[in-house]
Design a protein around this motif. Structure first.
Motif, short mmCIF file in Angstrom:
data_model
loop_
_atom_site.label_atom_id
_atom_site.label_comp_id
_atom_site.label_asym_id
_atom_site.label_seq_id
_atom_site.Cartn_x
_atom_site.Cartn_y
_atom_site.Cartn_z
N GLY A 552 -15.92 16.41 8.01
CA GLY A 552 -15.24 16.66 6.74
C GLY A 552 -15.59 18.02 6.17
O GLY A 552 -16.01 18.94 6.88
N GLY A 553 -15.41 18.19 4.87
CA GLY A 553 -15.66 19.46 4.21
C GLY A 553 -14.42 20.33 4.16
O GLY A 553 -13.41 20.04 4.82
N LEU A 554 -14.50 21.40 3.40
CA LEU A 554 -13.36 22.28 3.18
C LEU A 554 -13.56 23.60 3.93
O LEU A 554 -14.63 24.21 3.86
CB LEU A 554 -13.20 22.56 1.68
CG LEU A 554 -11.76 22.67 1.16
CD1 LEU A 554 -11.08 21.31 1.24
CD2 LEU A 554 -11.75 23.17 -0.28
N ALA A 555 -12.50 24.03 4.62
CA ALA A 555 -12.52 25.32 5.31
C ALA A 555 -12.23 26.44 4.32
O ALA A 555 -11.78 26.21 3.20
CB ALA A 555 -11.49 25.32 6.43
N ARG A 556 -12.44 27.69 4.76
CA ARG A 556 -12.14 28.84 3.89
C ARG A 556 -10.65 28.99 3.67
O ARG A 556 -10.18 29.12 2.55
CB ARG A 556 -12.68 30.13 4.52
CG ARG A 556 -14.15 30.32 4.45
CD ARG A 556 -14.53 31.77 4.72
NE ARG A 556 -14.04 32.27 6.01
CZ ARG A 556 -14.13 33.54 6.41
NH1 ARG A 556 -14.66 34.44 5.61
NH2 ARG A 556 -13.69 33.91 7.59
#
Length: 677
Positions: A552-556
């Motif tokens: 998961g997490g957010l990309a740039r």
């Protein structure tokens, strides 16, 4: 290999690798002059049953810190050889001394003689040319030197009553097929060569007798100085004060320092509270005592481009200082702003990045455009954010009455530059983006310029500079108007990342790529968080940039190429970054209308904690499939982002509780006032 467990005092910074080998030793500036330059310094143990280095696969480790401190708490065990070791390392807060306390335990039911080995492979001034190492019989230490840099390596065993090392070796390494003196230790016998020069290393030995099922304590230390007299003074002081007293005062200092934060941390879950304080401490290790806030000091990145992150980027520094100001550490931010004031160009802008000593750092931004005409090799947001955060610094510190010199020497020239560096529509002229990849007019940059001009107007108003107050406010409104007209797509119903100049068409072209940095539109006050256009943009950002793996997490941004590991853009738009994930958490906190929405933000904070190293160290980004740290570690900006989002979360949490309390009271009053049938 990711760096871990940074310890330092603002002059000395020590980094380890994942196996607890020392890799980076910065002195006398944090981030400048890595005296080991990623060369591995070994720690080893000899027993009659066998020998091992600490990075041997059989050595099981738990790498952490003592709570609320910058003293390590590392447990190592070698089951087959029956040994357990507890390491406590720190850098003294008053002297430039690295201290290591080792408590070693014998698991066997018999007395044993063991030998402990501490090896140093240095590259003084960052290179291994012309170094000298020798044994000093008066200090009972190995002395390393070149020019104005001196280091000593010493040991002591209070349980043995030994103030002397039991063996040493000096020699050459990396030339003539020589691996280094560390190889000399593996048979438990050091050669005792008293001096070596050129490309050299050295090792010391401390022999102790371990009782059956018993323990012993051994100390090692490294003194850092600029002259022989300085390290001699430190060695005498250390032996008088005792290394135990130095390590204790260091531990106590950091516990007191990190608990100065005035936020009501007791409202947080224990793991968030602990991680918040750990982020403050790790951030502190990357701040030089002369004001440079360094992005990262992981020399492993040198393998990619023969350059590092050991620079002061004004943008990173400004946002880090803002988080520190909100936590009450005004003295650190003050030094940063003094650094920027000295670095400011006569034209009123700050350069791409700076070395810790204040000189201009390396850059890849060209000074000419595609047509061969001059352009500024800058990121304009770096200048704007310094003004923005300086205003908040003085407001939070209560020092506006002392801000006149800052206003004259930094704010006016920088704000004048921002006001003039615009096109006819009011938009800022092109510069490089915060990711340092594209030249154009970026939403992030436009937002920061607006915030910088508003801050400048407030400074001017405070100092009764009425003409400038009106002038800067007017220019800020022009920026805002132009942004609303040109950075919003009616077709997409969302804001755009940037505008790029088409030299053939002589016109701007929109870039519709979704980018996590667009959070700045609301965070810097350009667009209201309740604006439907902002809401649409942030929702689209989450949909497009979320990494659809177990990590998961957010990309740039969409199709981020930096350290890219997957071309399946729909699933992995880019590697997840800590700062980007936490920016989205900030949005959720700012826009939360219920505890459920606030919980979603907390989940992202917990995501950051989960994907940090066990010590609490956060890298720049993590692998989208394994969660392993990628790029540099720790990244100061990652930790500053966690500090700020936690502060925002606390504020919103208190607001929610107050709203709930008010609603409960209102309901109670309504019930009392109901007519009785």
């Amino acid at each position: 290999m990711a760096r871990d467990l940074p310890i330092g005092n603002g002059n000395v910074l020590i980094n380890y690798d994942a196996a607890y080998n020392i890799r980076d030793m910065y002195f006398p500036l944090v981030g400048q002059e890595n005296q080991s330059s990623d060369h591995l310094s070994h720690f080893g143990v000899w027993t009659q049953e066998g020998f091992f280095w600490i990075d041997h696969p059989e050595v099981k480790k738990s790498l952490n810190y003592l709570p609320d401190s910058l003293v390590t708490n590392v447990h190592c065990s070698h089951e087959r050889l029956g040994l357990q070791m507890l390491f406590r390392d720190g850098v003294d807060v008053q002297q430039n001394v690295f201290l290591r306390k080792l408590r070693i335990e014998n698991n066997f039911d018999m007395e044993r003689k063991i030998k402990l080995y501490f090896h140093l492979d240095l590259q003084i001034y960052g290179n291994g040319i012309g170094d000298t190492i020798y044994f000093d019989p008066e200090l009972n230490s190995l002395v390393f030197y070149k020019g104005h840099r001196y280091l000593t390596l010493s040991c002591f065993s209070p349980d043995e009553g030994k103030a002397k090392l039991s063996g040493y070796a000096t020699g050459q390494k990396g030339i003539h097929g020589l691996q280094g003196t560390w190889k000399d230790a593996e048979d438990g016998m050091l050669g005792g060569n008293p001096i070596a020069q050129g490309s050299v290393d050295g090792i010391i030995e401390m022999e102790v007798t371990l009782p059956a099922k018993g323990t012993k304590e051994v100390w090692f230390w490294i003194c850092f100085g600029k002259s022989k007299q300085e390290i001699e003074r430190m060695e005498r002081l250390l032996r008088t004060v005792t290394p135990q007293a130095m390590l204790q005062r260091t531990h106590d200092h950091w516990v007191k320092w990190v608990n100065q934060d005035s936020h009501e941390l007791s409202l947080l879950k224990p793991e968030i509270q602990a991680f918040y304080k750990r982020s403050l401490l790790i951030t502190k290790t990357n701040i030089d005592n002369r004001g440079a806030i360094i992005a990262a000091n992981d020399s492993d990145i040198l393998k990619f481009a023969k350059d590092s992150y050991s620079y002061m980027w004004p943008r990173d520094g400004a946002l880090v200082s803002h988080a520190l100001d909100r936590a009450g550490y005004y003295e650190l931010s003050r030094k940063f702003f003094d650094f920027c004031k000295k670095a400011m160009t006569p034209e009123g802008y700050l350069m791409h990045k700076y070395n810790p000593d204040g000189s201009v750092g390396s850059s890849w931004h060209p000074w000419v455009n595609q047509k061969g005409n001059k352009q500024l090799a800058i990121q304009e947001d770096e200048t704007a954010l310094v003004i923005y955060t300086l205003w908040h610094h003085h407001k939070l510190a209560g020092t506006l009455s002392k801000s006149k010199d800052d206003y004259d020497q930094l704010v006016i020239p920088a704000a004048d530059f921002l006001a003039h560096y615009r096109d006819a529509s009011g938009l800022p002229l092109p510069s490089y983006d915060l990711w340092e990849e594209r030249y154009g007019v970026m939403a992030f940059t436009v937002s920061s310029v607006y915030a910088g001009l508003i801050a400048a107007s407030r400074f001017a108003e405070y100092h009764e500079d009425k003409v400038r107050a009106v002038y800067y406010a007017d220019k800020a409104e022009q920026v805002k108007k132009a942004a609303n007209e040109q950075l919003y797509s009616e077709e997409k119903q969302q804001f755009i990342r940037s505008l790029y100049w088409n030299y053939d068409k002589e016109a701007y072209e929109p870039d519709f790529t979704l980018d996590a940095s667009m959070y700045a539109l609301f965070d810097f006050g350009l667009i209201e968080k309740t604006d439907s256009r902002m809401i649409n943009t942030m929702q689209a950002m989450k949909e497009k940039l979320w990494v659809h793996t177990e990590i998961g997490g957010l990309a740039r941004y969409e199709n981020d190429y930096y350290h890219q590991v997957s071309h399946d853009i729909a699933k992995v738009p880019g590697n997840p970054w800590f700062i980007c994930t936490l920016w989205y958490a900030e949005w959720l906190i700012a826009s939360a209308a219920s505890n459920t929405e606030l919980q979603e933000a907390e989940n992202l904070m917990q995501w950051a904690i989960k994907h940090a190293l066990p010590s609490g160290v956060m890298a720049e980004q993590v692998h989208p499939f394994t969660g392993e740290p990628m790029s540099v570690s720790p990244l100061t900006w990652s930790h500053a982002s966690f500090i700020k989002v936690t502060q925002e979360y606390l504020s919103r949490l208190k607001d929610m509780k107050n709203i709930g309390r008010k609603q409960k009271n209102d309901a109670s009053e309504d019930k009392v006032l109901e007519p009785v049938n």
